[in-house]
Scaffold this active site. Structure first.
Site, PDB file in Angstrom:
ATOM      1  N   ASP A  11      74.540  87.522  51.238  1.00  0.00           N
ATOM      2  CA  ASP A  11      74.510  86.183  50.648  1.00  0.00           C
ATOM      3  C   ASP A  11      73.897  85.172  51.610  1.00  0.00           C
ATOM      4  O   ASP A  11      73.859  85.375  52.821  1.00  0.00           O
ATOM      5  CB  ASP A  11      75.933  85.736  50.285  1.00  0.00           C
ATOM      6  CG  ASP A  11      76.839  85.642  51.505  1.00  0.00           C
ATOM      7  OD1 ASP A  11      76.821  86.579  52.312  1.00  0.00           O
ATOM      8  OD2 ASP A  11      77.552  84.631  51.652  1.00  0.00           O
ATOM      9  N   GLU A  12      73.421  84.075  51.057  1.00  0.00           N
ATOM     10  CA  GLU A  12      73.021  82.867  51.792  1.00  0.00           C
ATOM     11  C   GLU A  12      72.139  83.184  53.003  1.00  0.00           C
ATOM     12  O   GLU A  12      72.399  82.722  54.110  1.00  0.00           O
ATOM     13  CB  GLU A  12      74.267  82.090  52.218  1.00  0.00           C
ATOM     14  CG  GLU A  12      75.085  81.596  51.037  1.00  0.00           C
ATOM     15  CD  GLU A  12      76.344  80.843  51.448  1.00  0.00           C
ATOM     16  OE1 GLU A  12      76.724  79.896  50.737  1.00  0.00           O
ATOM     17  OE2 GLU A  12      76.957  81.212  52.471  1.00  0.00           O
TER      18      GLU A  12
END
Length: 772
Positions: free
Chosen positions: A337-338
Site C-alpha cells: 500500500d501507499e
C-alpha cells in the site's frame, strides 16, 4: 435457636447441595439471552433453569481430550476471575464438553449448547468449536444483572452456532508505537472472547522495524529507534532519549503460542516496497538514492521505497524466510500500500529497469516486484496477503494473493474488482472499520484522524460489495479492523479505540446476516460492556456519552437538551455537581436551569449498570460565549483531527480538534453584543504530519513568533484582537486581549487563526471565551 427437625435437616442439606453443585431448578420465564456475537440459532425455553454455583463440576469427554481439557481449564479460570464462581474439573459434571468428530455440527468451528434437566452440554466436532462454545457458555453465566460470587441461573434452551466467515481479524500496528508482549496477549484474549481468529501483526514501518532478523542485526539496532519527537519524548523520558522497541524471536514465538491456545492465527505483516524508510535508514543500499535517511518521525506516506532490484529481493527473501521460520501461519502479509513513486520516477536506474522489463509505468514495476515476492512465499507453501492499492491503480496482483480491501469508497468498487479478478477478499474499509479513527466529536474524544467511525457505522459495514453475484460473494472470506498507531501512544488508547467497536466487528464476522439487527445489538451491548469491565478492559463510552446542547432562556436561565450518539440507555442527571447514580433523576425532556448551576449527566442501563461516565456542563455567565475547538468549524470545511497535547503536572492530557496544516477556526454567529475582552487557551504541537506539509496554509505574521488573530465576519474582516505568541513555551498558553468591537456588533461570524507556518509548530486551540 430451636433444634432442626429431621425433615428440616434434610431440606437444609438439599439446599446446600443445590447451591454447591449445579442442578436443574424450576424458575419463572427468563429475559432473552444477551449473547455477543449473536449466534446463528438460539432457542430459549420459557421456564426451567440449571443453577451453576461454587463447586460445580466440569467434565470433558470424547476425542482430542488433551486439547479440550485445556479449553475447559481456560473456561474454569475465566469464570473464576470474572464471575467469582470456582468450578473444577471432574467426572459426572453439571457442565460437559463433548467433542465428537462426527457430531451433527455445521462447521469445524461450530458448536451446540443444550441446557436441560440433565445439565449443560457443549457439543462440537473439534477443540476449536469447544472453545467458541465455552465463550458462549461464559456469556450465559454473565447475563445482565449478575452478581460476583452468586449462583448463576442458566435457563433451559439451546444454541446452535458457527461462524459466517473464516477470517475475522484485527490488524495491530506495532511499527509506529510498540506494545508489550503482555499487552498483545491481552488484546488476543479480547479477540478470542469475541470469536475473532486472526491477528495481522504489522511489524515494519517507516517509523520503526520491530522484528529481529539475525542475518541483518542492524535492523533492530538502527531501524528500531527513532528520535523522540513530540509526545514520544514523554514515553522515553526526554527528547534526547530515542524511542526504541522490537520483538525478539522468543517474543514472537511466545505471542504465536499464546494466540494458538486461543485459536487465533498470527499473520505477520512485512510491508513492501513502501513503508520501508526504517529499513533504508539501516541499510541505505536498499533504497534508490544511496543516501541514509533518518528513521522517520513523521506520520503519513514516505517516499523512501525499497529499490526494486535483485539485491533488494535477496534481502526480502532472507527476511521472509526468517518470518516463515517463526510464524507457522499459512498466510504472510506483504503490504503493497501507499507506495509513493517519486524516488523511483527520479531514478534513471529504476526507469531503465522498468523499460528493460517491458513495463509501461511504475505501478506495473511495483506489480512485478510484488509478483517476485509472492512467488517466493508460494514456493514455500504460504499464501501471500496484501492491500488493494495496485488494483485501484489498474495493475493486477499475483493470482495467489488474498486481498485486504481498504478502499471502501464508490460502493466497494475495488473489492468487487478484486473478486472478479479471482482473488479472495478480506473487507476492511477505512470508512467503517479503521478503528484508529475517531468514535465521536465529543470534547473528550481520544486522539485520532477523521472521518469518525461510529459504533453504528462499524456495525453497518457493507460486507458484500453491491453488485456481487452469489458466486462472487463467496470470495469474501472475512472482515478486518485496522488499529493504526500514529496517535496510540499507550495500550490504554488501543483498548479505547477497539472496544466496543470490536463487538460490532465480531457480529459482522461471525453472525449470519439474518441474525444481525442494530436494535438487538444495542439491547445486548450493555451485557457485553459489563463483561469488558469484569475483564479490566478500558472501553470507550462515546456511543452512550451525554451531549449537552445549551441555549439561553428567559431571565438569564439556560435551556439544556441532552442526547447521546445511539439514542439508547437512560440519561440521569444532578444539578448540584454530584456524580449521578442509577437512582438520580431521569432525563425525559429539555431542562430549564438557573445561572450558576453545575449539571452532570451519565447514562445507565435498565439494571443500573453505568453505560457512560458522568459528563459536566457548568452554566454561568461564560457558557454561551465560550467554545472549545470541537464546537468550532474549520476554515477549510475539512473535518478536524483530534490531537493530544503535553501532559500537565496534574489532570488529564489536553485534547484538541485541529485541521492539520491550517490553524484556523470559525465560530458562526458568535454573541458579541457588549463584548470587551477575549481569552484563548492554546498549545503549539510538534509538526509530525509528513505528506500534509504540501497543503499547509501560512498566515502572514507580524511578530517574530506569530500571533493569534481574531476577525469579524470573515478571516479578512475587521480585526477584533491580536495576541502575540511565544514559540518557546511548552504546554498550554493562556492569552488575553481587549476586543476592538466594530459598530453594530451583535451576533457575528468570527474567524480565529494562528499566523506563521504550521510546519514550524502546529498551533492547536483548546478554547476561546468572549467576556464583557
Amino acid at each position: 435457636m430451636k433444634p432442626l427437625t429431621a425433615a428440616a435437616s434434610l431440606c437444609r442439606l438439599a439446599l446446600l447441595w443445590l447451591v454447591t453443585t449445579g442442578v436443574a431448578v424450576a424458575v419463572p420465564a427468563h429475559a432473552p439471552w444477551s449473547l455477543m456475537p449473536q449466534p446463528a440459532k438460539v432457542t430459549q425455553a420459557t421456564s426451567g433453569a440449571v443453577q451453576i454455583a461454587d463447586g460445580a463440576v466440569v467434565t470433558v469427554r470424547g476425542t482430542k481430550t488433551n486439547e479440550v481439557q485445556a479449553v475447559a481449564e481456560q473456561f474454569v479460570q475465566r469464570v473464576a476471575s470474572t464471575r467469582g464462581l470456582h468450578l473444577h474439573l471432574g467426572e459426572s459434571g453439571t457442565i460437559t464438553f463433548d467433542v465428537d468428530a462426527k457430531a451433527d455440527i455445521a462447521d469445524d468451528a461450530g458448536y451446540r449448547i443444550t441446557v436441560n434437566d440433565k445439565g449443560i452440554v457443549v457439543t462440537s466436532r473439534s477443540a476449536r468449536g469447544a472453545f467458541y462454545g465455552s465463550v458462549t457458555l461464559w456469556q450465559l453465566l454473565t447475563q445482565p444483572g449478575w452478581v460476583h460470587g452468586a449462583p448463576a441461573q442458566v435457563s433451559y434452551g439451546s444454541v446452535d452456532d458457527h461462524p459466517r466467515f473464516a477470517w475475522r481479524a484485527v490488524l495491530l500496528d506495532s511499527g509506529r508505537h510498540v506494545q508489550s508482549v503482555a499487552d498483545i496477549k491481552q488484546l488476543i484474549d479480547g479477540m478470542a472472547l469475541s470469536k475473532l481468529n486472526v491477528l495481522v501483526w504489522h511489524l515494519t514501518e517507516d517509523q520503526g522495524w520491530r522484528l529481529a532478523i539475525p542475518k541483518y542485526p542492524e535492523l533492530t539496532k538502527i531501524g528500531a529507534c527513532r528520535r523522540a519527537a513530540g509526545l514520544d519524548a514523554e514515553l522515553t523520558g526526554s527528547p534526547g532519549t530515542p524511542y526504541c522497541g522490537f520483538y525478539t524471536e522468543d517474543d514472537a514465538r511466545e505471542i504465536v503460542r499464546y494466540a494458538a491456545e486461543r485459536y487465533v492465527d498470527v499473520v505477520p505483516d512485512i510491508d513492501l516496497p513502501g513503508h520501508s524508510q526504517a529499513a533504508v535508514a539501516t541499510y541505505p543500499w536498499l533504497g534508490v538514492t544511496g543516501k541514509r535517511p533518518d528513521v522517520w518521525t513523521d506520520w503519513g506516506v514516505s517516499p523512501w521505497l525499497l529499490k526494486p532490484d535483485a539485491k533488494t529481493l535477496g534481502f526480502v527473501y532472507d527476511v521472509l524466510d526468517e518470518v516463515m521460520r517463526i510464524f507457522p501461519s499459512r498466510y504472510v502479509s506483504i503490504g503493497g500500500d501507499e507506495a509513493d513513486k517519486q524516488q523511483w520516477n527520479a531514478s534513471p536506474e529504476v526507469r531503465a529497469q522498468m523499460h528493460t522489463l517491458g513495463l509501461a509505468n511504475m505501478e506495473q514495476l511495483q506489480g512485478w516486484f510484488t509478483q517476485q515476492v509472492a512467488a517466493h512465499l508460494v514456493k514455500h507453501g504460504r499464501t501471500p496477503v496484501g492491500w488493494d492499492d495496485s488494483i485501484e491503480a489498474g495493475v493486477a496482483l499475483p493470482a495467489s494473493e488474498r486481498v485486504m480491501s481498504w478502499h471502501g469508497n464508490d460502493d466497494e468498487r475495488i473489492a468487487l474488482t478484486a473478486i472478479r479478478q479471482g482473488h479472495d477478499v478480506v473487507m476492511t474499509p477505512q470508512e467503517t472499520l479503521y478503528f484508529d479513527h475517531l468514535q465521536s466529536d465529543l470534547p473528550d474524544e481520544w486522539p485520532g484522524p477523521p472521518l469518525a467511525v461510529t459504533l453504528q457505522m462499524a456495525y453497518g459495514t457493507a460486507v458484500i460489495p453491491p453488485g456481487a453475484t452469489a458466486a462472487e460473494a463467496k470470495h469474501v472470506v472475512g472482515v478486518q479492523a485496522g488499529l493504526w498507531a500514529e496517535h496510540m501512544l499507550t495500550f490504554a488508547h488501543v483498548q479505547h479505540a477497539l472496544y466496543p467497536r470490536l463487538a460490532a466487528l465480531a457480529e459482522l464476522g461471525w453472525s449470519p446476516e439474518n441474525a444481525r439487527n442494530w436494535s438487538s445489538f444495542l439491547q445486548r451491548l450493555p451485557g457485553e460492556l459489563a463483561r469488558y469491565r469484569a475483564l479490566g478492559i478500558g472501553y470507550a463510552d462515546s456511543a452512550y456519552a451525554p451531549v449537552f446542547q445549551v441555549t439561553g432562556a428567559a431571565d438569564g436561565a439556560f435551556k439544556v437538551t441532552l442526547a447521546n450518539q445511539v439514542a439508547s440507555g437512560t440519561m440521569r442527571f444532578t444539578t448540584d455537581g454530584a456524580a449521578p447514580t442509577a437512582t438520580s433523576a431521569a432525563y425525559v425532556r429539555p431542562l430549564t436551569l438557573a445561572n450558576h448551576t453545575t449539571l452532570r449527566a451519565a447514562t445507565f442501563a435498565a439494571d443500573g449498570f453505568e453505560l457512560a461516565a458522568p459528563r459536566t456542563q457548568v452554566l454561568d455567565a461564560s457558557t454561551l460565549t465560550t467554545r472549545d475547538s470541537t464546537a468550532l468549524a474549520t476554515c477549510s470545511k475539512q473535518p478536524p483531527t483530534h490531537l493530544e497535547g503535553v501532559r500537565p503536572a496534574s489532570g488529564d492530557r489536553p485534547r484538541y480538534a485541529v485541521d492539520i496544516g491550517n490553524a484556523c477556526w470559525l465560530w458562526p454567529q458568535a454573541p458579541l453584543h457588549g463584548i470587551k475582552h477575549v481569552s484563548i487557551t492554546a498549545e503549539r504541537l510538534a509538526w509530525r504530519f509528513g505528506d500534509e506539509a504540501k497543503d499547509a496554509t501560512v498566515y502572514r505574521k507580524t511578530g517574530a513568533a506569530g500571533e493569534f488573530e481574531i476577525h469579524a465576519d470573515t478571516c479578512k474582516g475587521p480585526l477584533l484582537a491580536r495576541m502575540p505568541l511565544d514559540s518557546t513555551v511548552q504546554g498550554q498558553v493562556h492569552l488575553k486581549a481587549d476586543v476592538a468591537m466594530p459598530a453594530g456588533a451583535g451576533a457575528r461570524d468570527v474567524c480565529v487563526f494562528a499566523t506563521g507556518d504550521p510546519r514550524d509548530g502546529q498551533w492547536a486551540l483548546a478554547r476561546m471565551t468572549f467576556s464583557q
